[in-house]
Design an enzyme around this catalytic site. Structure first.
Site, PDB file in Angstrom:
ATOM      1  CE  LYS A  48      29.246  24.294 -29.378  1.00  0.00           C
ATOM      2  NZ  LYS A  48      28.848  23.027 -30.839  1.00  0.00           N
ATOM      3  CB  SER A 105      24.561  23.885 -31.222  1.00  0.00           C
ATOM      4  OG  SER A 105      26.044  23.367 -31.884  1.00  0.00           O
ATOM      5  CB  SER A 108      26.734  23.097 -34.452  1.00  0.00           C
ATOM      6  OG  SER A 108      25.685  22.423 -34.390  1.00  0.00           O
TER       7      SER A 108
END
Lengths: 489, 97
Positions: free
Chosen positions: A80, A155, A179
């Site tokens: 990420k 996210s 997330s």
């Protein structure tokens, strides 16, 4: 079977037995990425193929001399883009960081480097991990591989989409209020948020420091345990990292049933607002857990109804403080339209930050501002104590809690973008465990009539990831969900 | 809870964000709605309840005060939008007069 369809454990076994070379893995994955990435848009930065191939060739050469592999050796991973990597830009999905090149690796990355994993790229996210759909990325949204006009969740939507679309074998995500779990549910993959303190946050760009936690997003529960084995552990560089023993998490799978496990179903999670399709899938999953030997009990978490309000006060307050560092002085974007220093700060943040991030900084600044601090922030921190107590009491009676991950199946792109409160409410089932610092996993438990994945959440006591993994694996092996793959069209 | 445009402007100043007219309008509306939703917290009795300080019961973690290697000045300035003579450079803070 095509290489890219294998789980991390399967690929690792083939590599260890010298049935596949690292360079073949790289070629297979770059071919896959070239085919589906234009549709899925999981990555912000894709690593250079020749660089990764050179690393793979070196590995293959060295392995001719000695055959000693490590768990992540030659494994193609996505990270990420809010986790610092010294060799690839780390943008956090924001214009304000531009092409920021971290001068160091996050501790989790530094821990993984000696394994000689293959870094395929940095995956997309809502700007600074603030969002539930990846629509708030400055680089554009990622798509749900199951239905491209739907969101992959957020996210960590890029990480979850990349795993679901076979654009990497596994990925790292971060979870502040859901997330990791929510995008994993949206994309039909596995996402594990470890106990707060289990995994080092050093080098994870801070959003809400009392909640942020790094964890794996994988194709199955076995892979989540394999990755957590590498990620978990005390780190002197993170003062909130816990000094607790780290077990071999894969040993949790020795028990194939759930005998002697008490499993709680929070009544407050099955009320108004829960989509009937999600409820049916989750209830059926709970019945399956019962068939596997678990004793199912109803429990109460009385403060569930105020968790979202509590979370959005605490998380935005911490964010407003953490994001004060983006001022155009030391790194990232600097506005050219400024005469003096104050104007430079204000214009840099105007130009560099996206709408949702500004909105949350504003909210956080407001709740911390003079005259409102006690009414909002102080109150929220007291309610957070009560939310944690709810869990402590429930865990006196049961070993695990099970619930939906999200109140609805994944929504369409643009559906909630103009209504921040509706977007915030999609985190309702994941937020409480975050506030209490508890470990929680999301695993696939069905599909909507439209063919979109539905997730089951299993929450455990602090540092009892093994119990979660055991239950999740038993369920996974008893069902067929993990065998369904998206067609991507 | 109603957040006026003036309050939005004030908070924008505290947060060091220049806001466009459109943003001021939208935020006034949206923050009002969100803060109204947060009023739900007032239904919870928190009398005598400690505010959470840390979720995992930690105390301060200290380390020995010893010099250790760190990144070089050049590396530290590598991402700077502007740097002069080993310093971060910013617009003038003190006027010429």
């Amino acid at each position: 079977m095509s290489l890219v369809k294998l789980t991390l454990k399967e690929l690792q076994d083939q590599f260890t037995r010298a049935e596949v070379r690292a360079s073949e893995i790289v070629r297979a994955y770059y071919l896959r990425v070239s085919m589906v990435e234009p549709k899925v848009k999981a990555y912000i930065t894709l690593n250079d193929k020749e660089t990764v191939l050179a690393e793979a060739h070196a590995l293959d050469q060295e392995l001719k001399q000695w055959r000693k592999t490590m768990p992540l050796m030659a494994m193609p991973l996505a990270i990420k883009d809010n986790i610092c990597t010294h060799d690839l830009p780390t943008t956090c999905g924001s214009r304000i960081l531009g092409q920021f090149r971290p001068p160091y690796d996050a501790s989790v990355v530094a821990t993984m480097r000696p394994h000689r994993f293959l870094l395929l790229g940095k995956s997309n996210l809502d700007e600074f991990a603030m969002g539930s759909s990846t629509e708030h990325s400055a680089f554009g949204p990622s798509r749900n591989p199951w239905k491209l006009n739907h969101v992959p969740g957020g996210s960590s939507g890029g990480s979850a989409a990349a795993v679901a679309a076979d654009e990497c074998v596994a990925a790292l995500g971060s979870d502040t209020g859901g997330s990791i779990r929510q995008p994993a549910a949206c994309c039909g993959v596995v996402g594990l948020k470890p106990t707060y303190g289990r995994v080092s946050r050093y080098g994870l760009v801070a959003f809400a420091s009392s909640l942020d936690q790094i964890g794996p997003i994988t194709k199955d529960v076995m892979d989540a345990a394999v990755l957590l084995n590498v990620l978990a552990g005390h780190d002197p560089l993170d003062s909130t990292s816990a000094e607790v023993p780290v077990p071999d998490f894969t040993r949790a799978f020795k028990k194939r049933d759930l005998k002697k496990l008490k499993i709680g179903v929070p009544t407050e999670y099955f009320t108004e607002g829960l989509d009937p399709e999600v409820e049916v899938a989750v209830r059926e999953a709970i019945e399956e857990l019962g068939r596997l030997g678990g004793e199912i009990k109803e429990v109460s978490l009385p403060h569930t109804g105020v968790a979202v309000a509590t979370y959005y006060i605490i998380a935005t307050a911490e964010a407003s403080s953490n994001l004060a560092r983006y001022d155009g002085v030391r790194y990232g974007l600097r506005s050219k339209q400024s005469k003096d220093l104050l104007e430079m700060f204000c214009m840099t943040r105007q130009e560099g930050l996206g709408y949702e991030v500004k909105r949350r900084i504003m909210l956080g600044t407001y709740v911390l501002s003079s005259g409102y601090y006690d009414a909002y922030y102080g109150k929220a921190q007291a309610v957070r104590t009560l939310i944690q107590r709810d869990f402590e009491e429930a865990f006196q009676d049961v070993d695990l809690l099970v619930s939906p991950v999200m109140p609805t199946p994944p929504f369409q792109l643009g559906e909630k973008i103009d209504d921040p409160l509706q977007m915030y409410l999609s985190d309702i089932y994941t937020i409480s465990a975050s506030l209490a610092g508890l470990p929680a996993i999301s695993i696939p438990c069905g599909f909507s009539r439209q063919g979109l994945p539905i997730g089951l959440q299993i929450v455990g006591r602090p540092f009892e990831e093994e119990t979660i993994l055991r239950a999740a694996r038993a369920y996974e092996l008893a069902t067929e969900w993990r065998k369904k793959r998206p067609a991507i069209r | 809870m109603r957040i006026s445009q003036e309050e939005v402007e004030h908070v924008g100043k505290l947060a060091r964000i220049h806001l466009t007219e459109e943003e001021k309008n939208a935020f006034s509306d949206q923050l009002s709605k969100i803060l109204t939703y947060m009023e739900e917290l007032n239904t919870v009795d928190t009398q005598g309840v400690d505010q959470m300080v840390t979720v995992v019961n930690q105390s301060n973690v200290l380390r020995a005060d010893e010099a250790r290697p760190s990144i070089s000045q050049k590396t530290a300035l590598g991402n700077a939008p502007a740097a002069i003579d080993g310093f971060f450079s910013v617009p003038k803070i003190i006027s010429d007069r």
